[in-house]
Design a protein around this motif. Structure first.
Motif, PDB file in Angstrom:
ATOM      1  N   GLY A 120       9.667 -13.937  -7.172  1.00  0.00           N
ATOM      2  CA  GLY A 120      10.274 -12.656  -6.819  1.00  0.00           C
ATOM      3  C   GLY A 120      10.277 -12.427  -5.321  1.00  0.00           C
ATOM      4  O   GLY A 120       9.752 -13.232  -4.536  1.00  0.00           O
ATOM      5  N   GLY A 176       7.695  -3.906  -1.603  1.00  0.00           N
ATOM      6  CA  GLY A 176       7.779  -3.364  -2.946  1.00  0.00           C
ATOM      7  C   GLY A 176       7.952  -1.854  -2.926  1.00  0.00           C
ATOM      8  O   GLY A 176       7.894  -1.212  -1.863  1.00  0.00           O
ATOM      9  N   ASP A 217       7.805   1.048 -12.682  1.00  0.00           N
ATOM     10  CA  ASP A 217       8.270  -0.330 -12.816  1.00  0.00           C
ATOM     11  C   ASP A 217       8.943  -0.840 -11.548  1.00  0.00           C
ATOM     12  O   ASP A 217       9.718  -1.786 -11.593  1.00  0.00           O
ATOM     13  CB  ASP A 217       9.231  -0.453 -14.005  1.00  0.00           C
ATOM     14  CG  ASP A 217      10.460   0.434 -13.830  1.00  0.00           C
ATOM     15  OD1 ASP A 217      10.428   1.325 -12.952  1.00  0.00           O
ATOM     16  OD2 ASP A 217      11.441   0.223 -14.552  1.00  0.00           O
ATOM     17  N   ARG A 218       8.684  -0.220 -10.404  1.00  0.00           N
ATOM     18  CA  ARG A 218       9.342  -0.620  -9.161  1.00  0.00           C
ATOM     19  C   ARG A 218       8.387  -1.255  -8.158  1.00  0.00           C
ATOM     20  O   ARG A 218       8.735  -1.467  -7.018  1.00  0.00           O
ATOM     21  CB  ARG A 218       9.990   0.602  -8.487  1.00  0.00           C
ATOM     22  CG  ARG A 218      11.016   1.349  -9.304  1.00  0.00           C
ATOM     23  CD  ARG A 218      12.327   0.588  -9.383  1.00  0.00           C
ATOM     24  NE  ARG A 218      12.362  -0.329 -10.504  1.00  0.00           N
ATOM     25  CZ  ARG A 218      13.242  -1.333 -10.609  1.00  0.00           C
ATOM     26  NH1 ARG A 218      14.131  -1.553  -9.663  1.00  0.00           N
ATOM     27  NH2 ARG A 218      13.231  -2.104 -11.670  1.00  0.00           N
ATOM     28  N   ARG A 254       7.084  -4.221  -7.615  1.00  0.00           N
ATOM     29  CA  ARG A 254       7.442  -5.498  -6.984  1.00  0.00           C
ATOM     30  C   ARG A 254       8.950  -5.738  -7.040  1.00  0.00           C
ATOM     31  O   ARG A 254       9.409  -6.870  -6.994  1.00  0.00           O
ATOM     32  CB  ARG A 254       6.695  -6.645  -7.659  1.00  0.00           C
ATOM     33  CG  ARG A 254       5.176  -6.513  -7.564  1.00  0.00           C
ATOM     34  CD  ARG A 254       4.477  -7.638  -8.293  1.00  0.00           C
ATOM     35  NE  ARG A 254       4.649  -8.925  -7.645  1.00  0.00           N
ATOM     36  CZ  ARG A 254       3.855  -9.414  -6.693  1.00  0.00           C
ATOM     37  NH1 ARG A 254       2.825  -8.694  -6.275  1.00  0.00           N
ATOM     38  NH2 ARG A 254       4.066 -10.607  -6.163  1.00  0.00           N
ATOM     39  N   ALA A 255       9.722  -4.688  -7.114  1.00  0.00           N
ATOM     40  CA  ALA A 255      11.182  -4.802  -7.195  1.00  0.00           C
ATOM     41  C   ALA A 255      11.790  -4.831  -5.791  1.00  0.00           C
ATOM     42  O   ALA A 255      11.206  -4.312  -4.840  1.00  0.00           O
ATOM     43  CB  ALA A 255      11.751  -3.644  -7.989  1.00  0.00           C
TER      44      ALA A 255
END
Length: 208
Positions: free
Chosen positions: A118, A127, A136-137, A139-140
Motif C-alpha cells: 500500500g 494516512g 477505515d481510512r 492507511r488509505a
C-alpha cells in the motif's frame, strides 16, 4: 590495467571495529574473480568498455558458447566503461585488488521484492485521521483525482502497487577492506538485494 569495477555477490552484513574503537556496520561482498570476455572499442562499437564474466553456469546456449569460447562457463556477463581499451585484452583476470581501503564506490543491485504494498509502506504516506468517524481510512491514500481540469488521474501518481525488485544504486560507500586472497570486499553500510544477490561495484569520486 585500469578496470573501474567488478562483479560480486552479496554475502551478508557484520560489524567491525576501527582503530579508534568505533564500531561500523559493513557488508561482505564476494567480489570476483572475473574474466574479461570482450573488449569494446569506440571506433567499432561506439564506446569503450570491457565485458566481465562472473560465476559458474551449469549450461550455456550455443550463442553463449560461441561468444565466450574457451574462457569458461560464466553465469553473469556485465559491462564497465573504460578509458583505454588497448590496455586490456580478452582473457585477463580482474580481482578485488582493483580496490583498496578508503576507496569510494557505487554498488548497484536488484532490491528485495516486497510484493503488493500500500501507499503507507511503499511511499511513506501519512494516512488518514484515526478519529472523527474515519475508521477505515488509516492507511488509505486519499483522493487521487483532479478537478474539471484535467479531469483525469495524472500519470505517475504514487499509488499502491508492486514494491521492490528494481535496480537500485547506493552511491559513495567507503571500502573498509579488500582481501584479494579470499576475494572478499568489505563495504561500509548496506547494499541492495538479498543474500547471494548479484552486485556491480564501481569506483567513483570521493565524498567531499
Amino acid at each position: 590495467m585500469m578496470i573501474p569495477g567488478i562483479i560480486g555477490k552479496k554475502i551478508g552484513m557484520t560489524q567491525v571495529f576501527r582503530d579508534n574503537g568505533k564500531m561500523e556496520a559493513v557488508t561482505l561482498i564476494e567480489a570476483g574473480p572475473c574474466t574479461i570476455t570482450q573488449v569494446k572499442m569506440a571506433d567499432k562499437e561506439g564506446y569503450n568498455a570491457v565485458q566481465l564474466g562472473f560465476g559458474q553456469a551449469k549450461k550455456l546456449t550455443k550463442a553463449e558458447q560461441g561468444h565466450i569460447k574457451e574462457l569458461g562457463k560464466f553465469k553473469h556477463l556485465r559491462e564497465f566503461k573504460i578509458v583505454d581499451p588497448k590496455s586490456v585484452k580478452v582473457g585477463d583476470k580482474v580481482d578485488v585488488s582493483v580496490f583498496q581501503a578508503g576507496d569510494v564506490v557505487n554498488v548497484a543491485g536488484i532490491s528485495k521484492g516486497k510484493g503488493f504494498a500500500g501507499v503507507v509502506k511503499r511511499h511513506h504516506f501519512k494516512g488518514g485521521p484515526k478519529t472523527h468517524g474515519q475508521s477505515d481510512r488509516t492507511r488509505a491514500p486519499g483522493a487521487i483525482g483532479a478537478t474539471t481540469t484535467p479531469g483525469r488521474v495524472l500519470k505517475g501518481l504514487r499509488m499502491a502497487g508492486h514494491m521492490g525488485l528494481e535496480r537500485v544504486t547506493v552511491r559513495r560507500l567507503e571500502v573498509f577492506k579488500a582481501d584479494p586472497e579470499k576475494n572478499m570486499l568489505l563495504v561500509r553500510g548496506a547494499v541492495p538485494g538479498n543474500r547471494d544477490g548479484l552486485l556491480l561495484i564501481s569506483k567513483t569520486t570521493k565524498r567531499k
